[in-house]
Scaffold this motif. Structure first.
Motif, PDB file in Angstrom:
ATOM      1  N   UNK A  14      62.121  31.542  60.056  1.00  0.00           N
ATOM      2  CA  UNK A  14      60.980  31.806  59.164  1.00  0.00           C
ATOM      3  C   UNK A  14      60.706  30.582  58.291  1.00  0.00           C
ATOM      4  N   UNK A  15      61.758  29.960  57.790  1.00  0.00           N
ATOM      5  CA  UNK A  15      61.602  28.838  56.853  1.00  0.00           C
ATOM      6  C   UNK A  15      61.188  27.542  57.545  1.00  0.00           C
ATOM      7  N   UNK A  16      61.636  27.340  58.765  1.00  0.00           N
ATOM      8  CA  UNK A  16      61.435  26.070  59.453  1.00  0.00           C
ATOM      9  C   UNK A  16      59.959  25.761  59.703  1.00  0.00           C
ATOM     10  N   UNK A  17      59.659  24.451  59.701  1.00  0.00           N
ATOM     11  CA  UNK A  17      58.300  23.998  60.008  1.00  0.00           C
ATOM     12  C   UNK A  17      58.144  23.680  61.504  1.00  0.00           C
ATOM     13  N   UNK A  18      59.242  23.845  62.273  1.00  0.00           N
ATOM     14  CA  UNK A  18      59.196  23.522  63.697  1.00  0.00           C
ATOM     15  C   UNK A  18      59.457  24.741  64.595  1.00  0.00           C
ATOM     16  N   UNK A  19      59.481  25.929  64.016  1.00  0.00           N
ATOM     17  CA  UNK A  19      59.706  27.138  64.799  1.00  0.00           C
ATOM     18  C   UNK A  19      58.521  27.405  65.722  1.00  0.00           C
ATOM     19  N   UNK A  20      58.839  27.882  66.924  1.00  0.00           N
ATOM     20  CA  UNK A  20      57.781  28.321  67.835  1.00  0.00           C
ATOM     21  C   UNK A  20      57.169  29.607  67.273  1.00  0.00           C
ATOM     22  N   UNK A  21      55.932  29.523  66.813  1.00  0.00           N
ATOM     23  CA  UNK A  21      55.307  30.617  66.094  1.00  0.00           C
ATOM     24  C   UNK A  21      55.069  31.844  66.973  1.00  0.00           C
ATOM     25  N   UNK A  22      54.761  31.629  68.235  1.00  0.00           N
ATOM     26  CA  UNK A  22      54.486  32.751  69.132  1.00  0.00           C
ATOM     27  C   UNK A  22      55.743  33.586  69.362  1.00  0.00           C
ATOM     28  N   UNK A  23      56.873  32.924  69.622  1.00  0.00           N
ATOM     29  CA  UNK A  23      58.126  33.665  69.842  1.00  0.00           C
ATOM     30  C   UNK A  23      58.579  34.366  68.563  1.00  0.00           C
ATOM     31  N   UNK A  24      58.367  33.724  67.417  1.00  0.00           N
ATOM     32  CA  UNK A  24      58.707  34.342  66.137  1.00  0.00           C
ATOM     33  C   UNK A  24      57.868  35.597  65.926  1.00  0.00           C
ATOM     34  N   UNK A  25      56.590  35.506  66.204  1.00  0.00           N
ATOM     35  CA  UNK A  25      55.685  36.662  66.079  1.00  0.00           C
ATOM     36  C   UNK A  25      56.126  37.806  66.991  1.00  0.00           C
ATOM     37  N   UNK A  26      56.453  37.490  68.241  1.00  0.00           N
ATOM     38  CA  UNK A  26      56.862  38.517  69.192  1.00  0.00           C
ATOM     39  C   UNK A  26      58.152  39.206  68.746  1.00  0.00           C
ATOM     40  N   UNK A  27      59.100  38.433  68.218  1.00  0.00           N
ATOM     41  CA  UNK A  27      60.369  39.014  67.765  1.00  0.00           C
ATOM     42  C   UNK A  27      60.159  39.935  66.565  1.00  0.00           C
ATOM     43  N   UNK A  28      59.237  39.576  65.685  1.00  0.00           N
ATOM     44  CA  UNK A  28      58.934  40.436  64.536  1.00  0.00           C
ATOM     45  C   UNK A  28      58.270  41.725  65.010  1.00  0.00           C
ATOM     46  N   UNK A  29      57.299  41.610  65.901  1.00  0.00           N
ATOM     47  CA  UNK A  29      56.596  42.788  66.439  1.00  0.00           C
ATOM     48  C   UNK A  29      57.557  43.702  67.194  1.00  0.00           C
ATOM     49  N   UNK A  30      58.517  43.108  67.910  1.00  0.00           N
ATOM     50  CA  UNK A  30      59.466  43.878  68.727  1.00  0.00           C
ATOM     51  C   UNK A  30      60.687  44.339  67.943  1.00  0.00           C
ATOM     52  N   UNK A  31      60.657  44.188  66.619  1.00  0.00           N
ATOM     53  CA  UNK A  31      61.723  44.675  65.716  1.00  0.00           C
ATOM     54  C   UNK A  31      63.090  44.061  66.030  1.00  0.00           C
ATOM     55  N   UNK A  32      63.079  42.792  66.413  1.00  0.00           N
ATOM     56  CA  UNK A  32      64.343  42.087  66.659  1.00  0.00           C
ATOM     57  C   UNK A  32      65.060  41.803  65.340  1.00  0.00           C
ATOM     58  N   UNK A  33      64.294  41.579  64.275  1.00  0.00           N
ATOM     59  CA  UNK A  33      64.871  41.191  62.985  1.00  0.00           C
ATOM     60  C   UNK A  33      65.412  42.403  62.233  1.00  0.00           C
ATOM     61  N   UNK A  34      66.597  42.223  61.648  1.00  0.00           N
ATOM     62  CA  UNK A  34      67.171  43.224  60.742  1.00  0.00           C
ATOM     63  C   UNK A  34      66.754  42.839  59.322  1.00  0.00           C
ATOM     64  N   UNK A  35      65.676  43.437  58.842  1.00  0.00           N
ATOM     65  CA  UNK A  35      65.106  43.022  57.554  1.00  0.00           C
ATOM     66  C   UNK A  35      66.016  43.348  56.372  1.00  0.00           C
ATOM     67  N   UNK A  36      66.820  44.382  56.511  1.00  0.00           N
ATOM     68  CA  UNK A  36      67.752  44.716  55.432  1.00  0.00           C
ATOM     69  C   UNK A  36      68.754  43.580  55.218  1.00  0.00           C
ATOM     70  N   UNK A  37      69.285  43.054  56.331  1.00  0.00           N
ATOM     71  CA  UNK A  37      70.235  41.936  56.238  1.00  0.00           C
ATOM     72  C   UNK A  37      69.540  40.671  55.750  1.00  0.00           C
ATOM     73  N   UNK A  38      68.322  40.445  56.216  1.00  0.00           N
ATOM     74  CA  UNK A  38      67.573  39.246  55.816  1.00  0.00           C
ATOM     75  C   UNK A  38      67.281  39.273  54.320  1.00  0.00           C
ATOM     76  N   UNK A  39      66.861  40.430  53.801  1.00  0.00           N
ATOM     77  CA  UNK A  39      66.561  40.538  52.364  1.00  0.00           C
ATOM     78  C   UNK A  39      67.835  40.403  51.539  1.00  0.00           C
ATOM     79  N   UNK A  40      68.929  40.987  52.023  1.00  0.00           N
ATOM     80  CA  UNK A  40      70.202  40.891  51.306  1.00  0.00           C
ATOM     81  C   UNK A  40      70.668  39.439  51.203  1.00  0.00           C
ATOM     82  N   UNK A  41      70.681  38.725  52.341  1.00  0.00           N
ATOM     83  CA  UNK A  41      71.122  37.332  52.341  1.00  0.00           C
ATOM     84  C   UNK A  41      70.106  36.428  51.635  1.00  0.00           C
ATOM     85  N   UNK A  42      68.819  36.729  51.820  1.00  0.00           N
ATOM     86  CA  UNK A  42      67.770  35.954  51.147  1.00  0.00           C
ATOM     87  C   UNK A  42      67.844  36.079  49.639  1.00  0.00           C
ATOM     88  N   UNK A  43      68.181  37.277  49.160  1.00  0.00           N
ATOM     89  CA  UNK A  43      68.346  37.486  47.712  1.00  0.00           C
ATOM     90  C   UNK A  43      69.550  36.722  47.195  1.00  0.00           C
TER      91      UNK A  43
END
Length: 356
Positions: A14-43
């Motif tokens: 998410x933070x990187x400026x070189x991430x492949x945006x299409x694959x990132x979008x697909x992973x978010x849509x397909x619920x690959x990300x565990x947002x609870x863990x991301x928010x916990x570590x991000x906090x």
């Protein structure tokens, strides 16, 4: 990969400026990300506003659950409001110092939000307002702040009487949001790559506001060395996402010759070496046995929680033991320090207990 590595990898994409945006979008849509863990570590790593800003910049916020969108926006707006207030305080302090001809340059977060390097002032969380001032003018700068309503942020302990820090006592004011530290040194351990005189000599002034901040080279080096040395990133062999994000923001503005110079410092090499595990934006340092060892230890800590726990504990005890041995010797040879320690023994006991 361990669960922590998966979370860090998702955040870095998410933070990187070189991430492949299409694959990132697909992973978010397909619920690959565990947002609870991301928010916990991000906090924990103080990058929630940055996550919001980067998701917005990549046009991906719309694919998040509504409640998560609102939460991220709420944190971002709060941080942006705070940073705007801090920026006004920075401008005011600068005007006081200029009136008294006090040379100064803002450091770390204060310099970053005063600069034009971010897409939005709200994407970086900051704590204190750190200001580098020539040693000969530090007390004058301190007195200017006192005269304008600042006072000690907390009751002074005995340490400053006997042991020099890199800054004067921290000040705060009921009229302003940010605490202020007047620095005459940048690091706990001096480094050839970052001398205070050179930082002051090569400062730049932000257009319109005329606020002095370090050159991009010194901003980047201080960003890394502050984390690696002052925050013990090298000692404990760990990473900081906020630290890496500032590096990503600054690197494109760095001259090629300056980029090559970075790898002359072992702390910079170690930081970039671990950063490469998550960010392709970060240049790869030359390989060495030390960096290979650090990488393996870091990955083992992430994979085996008990190993990570005891690795941290043992190093913490070693650090505390070194401090106690140094202070014990000083206690034996300095009568005034001995008297002050005995008078302050309860606070010192509480401090040692907190480290055990």
């Amino acid at each position: 990969m361990s669960p922590l590595e998966v979370t860090l990898t998702h955040i870095s994409r998410i933070l990187s400026f070189k991430t492949d945006q299409l694959s990132l979008k697909q992973d978010i849509i397909n619920h690959v990300f565990n947002w609870e863990s991301i928010i916990s570590e991000g906090s924990r790593q103080l990058v929630i506003p940055t996550l919001y800003s980067r998701l917005k910049s990549k046009d991906l916020l719309q694919y998040l659950p509504q409640d998560l969108q609102h939460y991220l926006a709420y944190i971002f707006d709060l941080n942006k409001e705070r940073n705007n207030a801090l920026l006004q305080e920075v401008k005011l302090i600068s005007s006081w110092f200029k009136t008294k001809n006090i040379e100064h340059v803002y450091l770390k977060g204060a310099a970053m939000i005063a600069s034009n390097y971010y897409e939005d002032i709200g994407e970086r969380m900051i704590g204190d307002i750190d200001i580098l001032i020539p040693r000969a003018q530090c007390q004058q700068a301190f007195d200017v702040l006192i005269d304008n309503g600042y006072t000690y942020a907390k009751e002074p302990t005995i340490s400053p009487k006997y042991f020099e820090d890199k800054h004067l006592l921290r000040l705060a004011s009921k009229d302003y949001i940010g605490a202020v530290e007047i620095h005459f040194k940048l690091l706990d351990k001096d480094q050839k790559a970052l001398h205070p005189v050179h930082v002051l000599e090569n400062k730049q002034f932000i257009e319109i506001t005329n606020i002095p901040i370090p050159s991009v080279k010194h901003l980047l080096i201080h960003n890394v060395l502050n984390f690696q040395i002052n925050d013990f990133g090298s000692f404990y062999n760990f990473i900081g996402l906020k630290n890496f994000y500032d590096t990503l923001v600054l690197l494109p503005h760095l001259e090629l010759d300056d980029e090559k110079e970075l790898f002359k410092n072992r702390h910079l090499k170690n930081n970039f070496n671990l950063g490469r595990l998550y960010f392709n934006d970060i240049p790869k340092p030359p390989t060495s046995l030390r960096l290979t060892y650090n990488t393996k230890v870091y990955l083992l800590k992430n994979k085996y929680q008990n190993f990570g726990f005891w690795h941290y504990k043992i190093l913490s005890y070693i650090k505390l033991l070194k401090l106690v041995l140094h202070r014990t010797w000083f206690f034996l040879v300095n009568r005034n320090y001995r008297k002050d320690v005995l008078n302050d023994r309860q606070r010192i006991k509480d401090f040692i207990k907190s480290k055990l």
